[in-house]
Design a protein around this motif. Sequence first.
Motif, mmCIF file in Angstrom:
data_model
loop_
_atom_site.group_PDB
_atom_site.id
_atom_site.type_symbol
_atom_site.label_atom_id
_atom_site.label_comp_id
_atom_site.label_asym_id
_atom_site.label_seq_id
_atom_site.Cartn_x
_atom_site.Cartn_y
_atom_site.Cartn_z
ATOM 1 N N ALA A 20 16.750 70.558 -127.038
ATOM 2 C CA ALA A 20 16.254 70.952 -125.708
ATOM 3 C C ALA A 20 15.076 70.070 -125.304
ATOM 4 C CB ALA A 20 15.837 72.421 -125.720
ATOM 5 N N GLN A 21 14.217 69.767 -126.282
ATOM 6 C CA GLN A 21 13.067 68.902 -125.994
ATOM 7 C C GLN A 21 13.509 67.453 -125.763
ATOM 8 O OE1 GLN A 21 11.680 66.474 -128.459
ATOM 9 N NE2 GLN A 21 10.401 65.807 -126.750
ATOM 10 N N ARG A 22 14.362 66.946 -126.644
ATOM 11 C CA ARG A 22 14.777 65.530 -126.551
ATOM 12 C C ARG A 22 15.499 65.223 -125.263
ATOM 13 N NH1 ARG A 22 18.566 64.390 -131.494
ATOM 14 N NH2 ARG A 22 18.597 62.224 -130.846
ATOM 15 N N PHE A 23 16.365 66.148 -124.855
ATOM 16 C CA PHE A 23 17.219 65.885 -123.698
ATOM 17 C C PHE A 23 16.711 66.594 -122.437
ATOM 18 C CE2 PHE A 23 20.022 65.639 -127.532
ATOM 19 C CZ PHE A 23 20.054 64.254 -127.586
ATOM 20 N N ALA A 24 15.506 67.181 -122.519
ATOM 21 C CA ALA A 24 14.893 67.867 -121.364
ATOM 22 C C ALA A 24 15.885 68.829 -120.720
ATOM 23 C CB ALA A 24 14.378 66.837 -120.355
ATOM 24 N N ARG A 25 16.462 69.667 -121.574
ATOM 25 C CA ARG A 25 17.506 70.591 -121.108
ATOM 26 C C ARG A 25 17.099 71.993 -121.552
ATOM 27 N NH1 ARG A 25 22.276 68.597 -124.185
ATOM 28 N NH2 ARG A 25 21.436 70.038 -125.705
ATOM 29 N N ALA A 26 16.887 72.892 -120.599
ATOM 30 C CA ALA A 26 16.401 74.234 -120.945
ATOM 31 C C ALA A 26 17.419 74.989 -121.794
ATOM 32 C CB ALA A 26 16.104 75.012 -119.675
ATOM 33 N N THR A 27 16.906 75.821 -122.694
ATOM 34 C CA THR A 27 17.756 76.635 -123.562
ATOM 35 C C THR A 27 17.404 78.113 -123.338
ATOM 36 O OG1 THR A 27 18.563 76.820 -125.848
ATOM 37 C CG2 THR A 27 16.198 76.546 -125.585
ATOM 38 N N PRO A 28 18.357 79.041 -123.523
ATOM 39 C CA PRO A 28 18.014 80.464 -123.365
ATOM 40 C C PRO A 28 16.995 80.904 -124.413
ATOM 41 C CG PRO A 28 20.399 80.152 -123.440
ATOM 42 C CD PRO A 28 19.780 78.836 -123.827
ATOM 43 N N GLN A 29 16.281 81.966 -124.124
ATOM 44 C CA GLN A 29 15.382 82.557 -125.130
ATOM 45 C C GLN A 29 16.172 82.861 -126.392
ATOM 46 O OE1 GLN A 29 13.104 85.494 -122.215
ATOM 47 N NE2 GLN A 29 12.446 85.725 -124.340
ATOM 48 N N LEU A 30 15.483 82.869 -127.539
ATOM 49 C CA LEU A 30 16.183 83.115 -128.803
ATOM 50 C C LEU A 30 16.614 84.582 -128.859
ATOM 51 C CD1 LEU A 30 13.878 81.099 -131.232
ATOM 52 C CD2 LEU A 30 15.776 80.295 -129.822
ATOM 53 N N ALA A 31 17.844 84.799 -129.279
ATOM 54 C CA ALA A 31 18.357 86.171 -129.360
ATOM 55 C C ALA A 31 17.902 86.831 -130.659
ATOM 56 C CB ALA A 31 19.876 86.151 -129.293
ATOM 57 N N GLU A 32 17.642 85.989 -131.690
ATOM 58 C CA GLU A 32 17.275 86.513 -133.005
ATOM 59 C C GLU A 32 15.875 87.118 -132.953
ATOM 60 O OE1 GLU A 32 18.216 83.536 -132.206
ATOM 61 O OE2 GLU A 32 19.907 82.947 -133.458
ATOM 62 N N PRO A 33 15.657 88.310 -133.537
ATOM 63 C CA PRO A 33 14.272 88.810 -133.650
ATOM 64 C C PRO A 33 13.575 88.075 -134.797
ATOM 65 C CG PRO A 33 15.866 90.435 -134.443
ATOM 66 C CD PRO A 33 16.640 89.205 -134.146
ATOM 67 N N LEU A 34 12.650 87.191 -134.478
ATOM 68 C CA LEU A 34 11.985 86.386 -135.506
ATOM 69 C C LEU A 34 10.698 87.057 -135.969
ATOM 70 C CD1 LEU A 34 12.170 82.732 -134.060
ATOM 71 C CD2 LEU A 34 13.823 83.920 -135.497
ATOM 72 N N THR A 35 10.369 86.892 -137.241
ATOM 73 C CA THR A 35 9.034 87.240 -137.713
ATOM 74 C C THR A 35 8.112 86.073 -137.365
ATOM 75 O OG1 THR A 35 9.308 86.183 -139.855
ATOM 76 C CG2 THR A 35 10.002 88.499 -139.704
ATOM 77 N N VAL A 36 6.802 86.290 -137.532
ATOM 78 C CA VAL A 36 5.836 85.198 -137.319
ATOM 79 C C VAL A 36 6.166 84.038 -138.256
ATOM 80 C CG1 VAL A 36 3.403 84.553 -137.521
ATOM 81 C CG2 VAL A 36 4.025 86.783 -136.597
#
Length: 258
Positions: A20-36
């Motif tokens: 997403a950063q390299r190609f300047a292409r937005a990605t959806p929010q992460l669906a996974e509940p992440l810990t810190v």
Amino acid sequence: MTGVTEMVDIAALATRLDDAQRFARATPQLAEPLTVDDAYAVQAASMRLRYARGERRVGIKMGFTSRAKMAQMGVDEMIWGRLTDAMMVEDGDTIAIADYVHPRVEPEIAFLLKAQLVGKVTIPQAVAALAGVAPAIEIIDSRYQDFKFSWTDVVADNSSSSGFVLGAWGDPAQSIANLGMILEIDGQPRQIGSSAAILGNPLRSLIAAARLAEAAGDPLKAGDIVMAGGATAAEALAPGNHVRLSVQNLGTAEFSVK
Ligand code: 0L1
Ligand code: MG
């Protein structure tokens, strides 16, 4: 919540955010509940992809170090991310908006270290480790659609780290606790604040950086740059903009957008 979750595919999330950063292409929010810990593990893995392509770590950025930034993004805890040489924009240069998803700018103070700074340090110890302080503009760019994310999403996304512009380095022994800061876009003042908005004194952000970076196994060392965090809310960029930051006693930093 802490600890790395076995079910989370850290490498896959790191690749997704790196793309997403390299190609300047937005990605959806992460669906996974992440810990810190998951979120920082994704950040570290995505940065390893950048280092493998030849980018060099040059320091770290602190985020959400002012009430204005916390209020703008609806969070109440600091975050940090890594800076690379590829993110550095020379003072006075022009960036291409096409290289970013939806960039914003914020007025900051930057530090340059002449010695390592690790663990729990005092303000005098932090000042003694400095080679310089400078006015600095951070270009943040969330890789998430609509600039919307949870706290762990943004940590995984290298804390929206995208670019930074440094003015001239000044004497690190001068007081930077309460300096007036004016962020202008196209000659119009858009944000006016004080360095005091950064944790009461930007040196407190440097102290937090020393502690957090060491705890993550990525300690601050001589030559590192530390961005203290935005003193005000961030402003969106558009093609044709000229951005200029003036910091009392420290000077200016500026760049243009095409
Ligand atoms: O203060 C910061 O630099 C936080 C950056 C992450 C959140 C954002 O993208 O606004
Ligand atoms: Mg910032």
